[in-house]
Design a protein around this motif. Structure first.
Motif, PDB file in Angstrom:
ATOM      1  N   GLY A 122       1.123  -1.074   0.322  1.00 18.69           N
ATOM      2  CA  GLY A 122      -0.092   0.383   0.090  1.00 18.69           C
ATOM      3  C   GLY A 122       1.192   1.238  -0.203  1.00 18.69           C
ATOM      4  O   GLY A 122      -0.200   2.068  -0.121  1.00 18.69           O
ATOM      5  N   ALA A 123       2.049   0.990  -0.103  1.00 12.86           N
ATOM      6  CA  ALA A 123       2.938   2.177  -0.077  1.00 12.86           C
ATOM      7  C   ALA A 123       3.641   2.702  -1.237  1.00 12.86           C
ATOM      8  O   ALA A 123       3.803   1.549  -1.692  1.00 12.86           O
ATOM      9  CB  ALA A 123       3.871   2.152   0.615  1.00 12.86           C
ATOM     10  N   ARG A 124       3.813   3.704  -1.439  1.00 16.95           N
ATOM     11  CA  ARG A 124       4.081   4.170  -3.235  1.00 16.95           C
ATOM     12  C   ARG A 124       5.555   5.407  -2.846  1.00 16.95           C
ATOM     13  O   ARG A 124       4.770   6.351  -2.621  1.00 16.95           O
ATOM     14  CB  ARG A 124       3.338   4.982  -4.419  1.00 16.95           C
ATOM     15  CG  ARG A 124       2.294   4.006  -4.195  1.00 16.95           C
ATOM     16  CD  ARG A 124       0.956   4.258  -4.902  1.00 16.95           C
ATOM     17  NE  ARG A 124      -0.535   4.041  -4.011  1.00 16.95           N
ATOM     18  CZ  ARG A 124      -1.577   4.608  -4.670  1.00 16.95           C
ATOM     19  NH1 ARG A 124      -1.727   4.686  -6.141  1.00 16.95           N
ATOM     20  NH2 ARG A 124      -2.346   5.007  -4.022  1.00 16.95           N
ATOM     21  N   LEU A 165       1.558   9.900  -2.747  1.00 19.03           N
ATOM     22  CA  LEU A 165       3.089   9.089  -2.949  1.00 19.03           C
ATOM     23  C   LEU A 165       2.951   9.128  -1.615  1.00 19.03           C
ATOM     24  O   LEU A 165       2.982   9.819  -0.573  1.00 19.03           O
ATOM     25  CB  LEU A 165       3.428   9.739  -3.845  1.00 19.03           C
ATOM     26  CG  LEU A 165       3.795   9.973  -5.166  1.00 19.03           C
ATOM     27  CD1 LEU A 165       4.701  10.876  -5.293  1.00 19.03           C
ATOM     28  CD2 LEU A 165       4.232   9.018  -6.070  1.00 19.03           C
ATOM     29  N   ASP A 166       3.960   8.365  -1.176  1.00 18.93           N
ATOM     30  CA  ASP A 166       3.999   8.550   0.637  1.00 18.93           C
ATOM     31  C   ASP A 166       5.724   8.683   0.530  1.00 18.93           C
ATOM     32  O   ASP A 166       6.031   9.277   1.502  1.00 18.93           O
ATOM     33  CB  ASP A 166       4.480   6.626   1.046  1.00 18.93           C
ATOM     34  CG  ASP A 166       2.976   6.360   0.521  1.00 18.93           C
ATOM     35  OD1 ASP A 166       1.688   6.937   1.785  1.00 18.93           O
ATOM     36  OD2 ASP A 166       2.722   5.152  -0.077  1.00 18.93           O
ATOM     37  N   ALA A 167       6.174   8.739  -0.642  1.00 17.94           N
ATOM     38  CA  ALA A 167       7.635   9.103  -0.782  1.00 17.94           C
ATOM     39  C   ALA A 167       8.176   9.499  -1.533  1.00 17.94           C
ATOM     40  O   ALA A 167       8.041   9.118  -3.190  1.00 17.94           O
ATOM     41  CB  ALA A 167       8.699   8.848  -0.151  1.00 17.94           C
ATOM     42  N   ILE A 168       9.057  10.481  -2.057  1.00 19.09           N
ATOM     43  CA  ILE A 168       9.872  10.524  -3.686  1.00 19.09           C
ATOM     44  C   ILE A 168      11.638  10.500  -3.094  1.00 19.09           C
ATOM     45  O   ILE A 168      11.949  10.892  -2.022  1.00 19.09           O
ATOM     46  CB  ILE A 168       9.702  11.920  -4.060  1.00 19.09           C
ATOM     47  CG1 ILE A 168       8.260  11.689  -4.276  1.00 19.09           C
ATOM     48  CG2 ILE A 168      10.511  12.272  -5.442  1.00 19.09           C
ATOM     49  CD1 ILE A 168       7.836  13.681  -4.671  1.00 19.09           C
ATOM     50  N   TYR A 212      -0.210  24.353  -7.099  1.00 17.56           N
ATOM     51  CA  TYR A 212      -0.991  25.623  -7.046  1.00 17.56           C
ATOM     52  C   TYR A 212      -1.984  25.131  -8.173  1.00 17.56           C
ATOM     53  O   TYR A 212      -2.418  25.652  -9.602  1.00 17.56           O
ATOM     54  CB  TYR A 212      -0.246  26.697  -8.155  1.00 17.56           C
ATOM     55  CG  TYR A 212       0.891  27.484  -7.124  1.00 17.56           C
ATOM     56  CD1 TYR A 212       0.987  27.897  -6.345  1.00 17.56           C
ATOM     57  CD2 TYR A 212       2.487  26.563  -7.109  1.00 17.56           C
ATOM     58  CE1 TYR A 212       1.300  28.439  -4.889  1.00 17.56           C
ATOM     59  CE2 TYR A 212       3.314  27.224  -6.151  1.00 17.56           C
ATOM     60  CZ  TYR A 212       2.769  28.011  -5.574  1.00 17.56           C
ATOM     61  OH  TYR A 212       3.905  28.976  -4.787  1.00 17.56           O
ATOM     62  N   ALA A 213      -2.616  24.151  -7.663  1.00 10.76           N
ATOM     63  CA  ALA A 213      -3.909  23.570  -8.903  1.00 10.76           C
ATOM     64  C   ALA A 213      -4.524  22.637  -7.685  1.00 10.76           C
ATOM     65  O   ALA A 213      -5.301  22.929  -7.131  1.00 10.76           O
ATOM     66  CB  ALA A 213      -2.996  21.989 -10.081  1.00 10.76           C
ATOM     67  N   ASP A 214      -4.652  20.740  -8.803  1.00  7.54           N
ATOM     68  CA  ASP A 214      -6.058  20.740  -8.645  1.00  7.54           C
ATOM     69  C   ASP A 214      -5.588  19.529  -7.207  1.00  7.54           C
ATOM     70  O   ASP A 214      -6.183  19.025  -6.467  1.00  7.54           O
ATOM     71  CB  ASP A 214      -6.787  19.625  -9.305  1.00  7.54           C
ATOM     72  CG  ASP A 214      -6.109  18.126  -9.641  1.00  7.54           C
ATOM     73  OD1 ASP A 214      -4.434  19.121 -10.055  1.00  7.54           O
ATOM     74  OD2 ASP A 214      -6.347  17.749 -10.264  1.00  7.54           O
ATOM     75  N   ILE A 215      -4.191  19.549  -6.541  1.00 10.87           N
ATOM     76  CA  ILE A 215      -3.862  19.045  -5.411  1.00 10.87           C
ATOM     77  C   ILE A 215      -4.157  19.310  -4.277  1.00 10.87           C
ATOM     78  O   ILE A 215      -3.714  20.685  -4.712  1.00 10.87           O
ATOM     79  CB  ILE A 215      -2.564  17.910  -5.914  1.00 10.87           C
ATOM     80  CG1 ILE A 215      -1.728  17.792  -7.757  1.00 10.87           C
ATOM     81  CG2 ILE A 215      -1.685  17.389  -4.864  1.00 10.87           C
ATOM     82  CD1 ILE A 215      -2.650  16.438  -7.242  1.00 10.87           C
ATOM     83  N   ARG A 216      -4.849  18.971  -3.848  1.00 11.96           N
ATOM     84  CA  ARG A 216      -4.505  19.595  -1.603  1.00 11.96           C
ATOM     85  C   ARG A 216      -3.660  18.452  -1.098  1.00 11.96           C
ATOM     86  O   ARG A 216      -4.324  17.215  -0.174  1.00 11.96           O
ATOM     87  CB  ARG A 216      -5.666  19.505  -1.302  1.00 11.96           C
ATOM     88  CG  ARG A 216      -6.978  20.333  -2.627  1.00 11.96           C
ATOM     89  CD  ARG A 216      -6.370  22.307  -2.142  1.00 11.96           C
ATOM     90  NE  ARG A 216      -7.184  22.398  -2.661  1.00 11.96           N
ATOM     91  CZ  ARG A 216      -6.428  23.090  -4.163  1.00 11.96           C
ATOM     92  NH1 ARG A 216      -5.142  23.109  -4.618  1.00 11.96           N
ATOM     93  NH2 ARG A 216      -7.710  24.344  -4.994  1.00 11.96           N
ATOM     94  N   LEU A 217      -2.281  18.679  -0.546  1.00  9.69           N
ATOM     95  CA  LEU A 217      -1.447  17.430  -0.020  1.00  9.69           C
ATOM     96  C   LEU A 217      -2.078  17.841   1.471  1.00  9.69           C
ATOM     97  O   LEU A 217      -2.155  18.449   2.058  1.00  9.69           O
ATOM     98  CB  LEU A 217      -0.116  18.382  -0.104  1.00  9.69           C
ATOM     99  CG  LEU A 217       0.430  18.153  -1.479  1.00  9.69           C
ATOM    100  CD1 LEU A 217       1.823  18.203  -1.144  1.00  9.69           C
ATOM    101  CD2 LEU A 217       0.647  16.313  -1.783  1.00  9.69           C
ATOM    102  N   ALA A 218      -1.911  16.669   2.287  1.00 11.96           N
ATOM    103  CA  ALA A 218      -2.891  16.580   3.960  1.00 11.96           C
ATOM    104  C   ALA A 218      -0.617  16.853   4.172  1.00 11.96           C
ATOM    105  O   ALA A 218      -1.032  17.990   5.901  1.00 11.96           O
ATOM    106  CB  ALA A 218      -3.531  15.346   3.981  1.00 11.96           C
ATOM    107  N   ALA A 219       0.024  16.975   3.405  1.00  9.80           N
ATOM    108  CA  ALA A 219       1.368  17.366   4.228  1.00  9.80           C
ATOM    109  C   ALA A 219       2.206  17.619   3.242  1.00  9.80           C
ATOM    110  O   ALA A 219       2.017  16.833   1.941  1.00  9.80           O
ATOM    111  CB  ALA A 219       1.834  16.303   5.442  1.00  9.80           C
ATOM    112  N   PRO A 220       2.946  17.997   3.145  1.00  7.80           N
ATOM    113  CA  PRO A 220       4.101  18.352   2.111  1.00  7.80           C
ATOM    114  C   PRO A 220       4.762  16.568   1.996  1.00  7.80           C
ATOM    115  O   PRO A 220       5.030  15.723   3.031  1.00  7.80           O
ATOM    116  CB  PRO A 220       5.507  18.932   2.914  1.00  7.80           C
ATOM    117  CG  PRO A 220       5.155  20.377   3.800  1.00  7.80           C
ATOM    118  CD  PRO A 220       3.295  19.455   4.173  1.00  7.80           C
TER     119      PRO A 220
END
Ligand SMILES: [Zn+2]
Length: 265
Positions: free
Chosen positions: A33-35, A57-60, A82-90
């Motif tokens: 389940g992690a990506r 994503l869980d990490a880069i 600045y688009a349609d993504i809303r990150l819960a955290a960086p």
């Protein structure tokens, strides 16, 4: 997902610039389940979205700061903030020393530094760095590319995948790849006899910074890897030629990291 401990999706494998049908270096490694988006070469952000959105994503993880391995972090930043993504955290981002400042240097257009840290929670890699991303255990080793560069081992559910990043053959990579189930190894160099173009400037006259296909095979053999995927094949060779040359030095299965291909480890 837990019945599939480790999976590799090839987002792109071209170097040093993308083809019409192959982005530069980038992979999605997933399991339990992690990506993790592994290298963000040119064009891989588009291919990534066949599998996951940025906020999934869980990490880069970035091997080094050559553009064919990290340039899509720049547009990922726009997507994240600045688009349609809303990150819960960086998004946790593991990369070479200086990664955050390098991004900011490009992204900042006014007197105010672009908020790179709002998109990415950057941790600088060091030799032997270890981190868990959900069920995935990530280990990084410093490798030999004439600049700060890292290789990666991902382990989950008793399976292991090792990615060379860009490097000449070196003990750190062979140690990291010991007994792995899958070695994803670059094979950029056609060899010293090749008149073909180099992927990147060498750091000094004659300094090797890449593997040849033969060396990729030899690294896989020395590490007792179960299976070899050659990637980042230079334009002086075809992928089929690189596979054949590597296979002459490694008894296990060898294939090319075709864009769009997925492999269960
Ligand atoms: Zn490189």
């Amino acid at each position: 997902m837990f019945d599939e401990p480790l999976r590799l999706a090839v987002l792109g494998s071209a170097t040093p610039y993308p083809s019409a049908d192959n982005p530069c270096s980038g992979y999605l490694v997933s399991g339990g389940g992690a990506r993790v988006w592994v290298d963000a070469g040119t064009g891989t952000l588009g291919a990534l979205q066949r599998h996951a959105r940025l906020d999934e994503l869980d990490a880069i993880w970035i091997s080094h700061l050559h553009a064919d391995h990290c340039a899509d972090l720049l547009t990922a930043y726009y997507g994240a903030l600045y688009a349609d993504i809303r990150l819960a955290a960086p998004i946790p981002l593991y990369g070479p020393p200086g990664t955050a400042d390098r991004l900011a240097d490009f992204l900042t257009n006014t007197a105010r530094r672009s908020p790179v840290e709002s998109a990415f929670a950057v941790t600088e890699l060091s030799d032997g760095h270890r981190v868990r991303v959900g069920p995935l255990a990530l280990t990084s080793r410093a490798v030999d590319h004439g600049m700060p560069a890292f290789a990666l081992r991902v382990e989950a559910g008793g399976r292991s995948l090792v990615y060379s990043g860009d490097t000449a053959p070196c003990a750190a990579l062979t140690e990291l790849a010991e007994d792995c189930d899958l070695l994803l190894c670059e094979a950029e160099s056609a060899g010293p006899e090749s008149a073909g173009p180099r992927a990147e400037p060498a750091p000094g006259a004659g300094d090797p910074v890449h593997h040849t296909p033969e060396q990729a095979g030899a690294t896989a053999a020395a590490a007792r890897a179960a299976r070899l995927l050659v990637t980042h094949v230079g334009r002086a060779m075809t992928p089929a030629e690189a596979v054949a040359r590597a296979a002459a030095h490694f008894a296990g299965p060898v294939a090319h990291a075709d864009p769009g291909a997925t492999f269960t480890v």
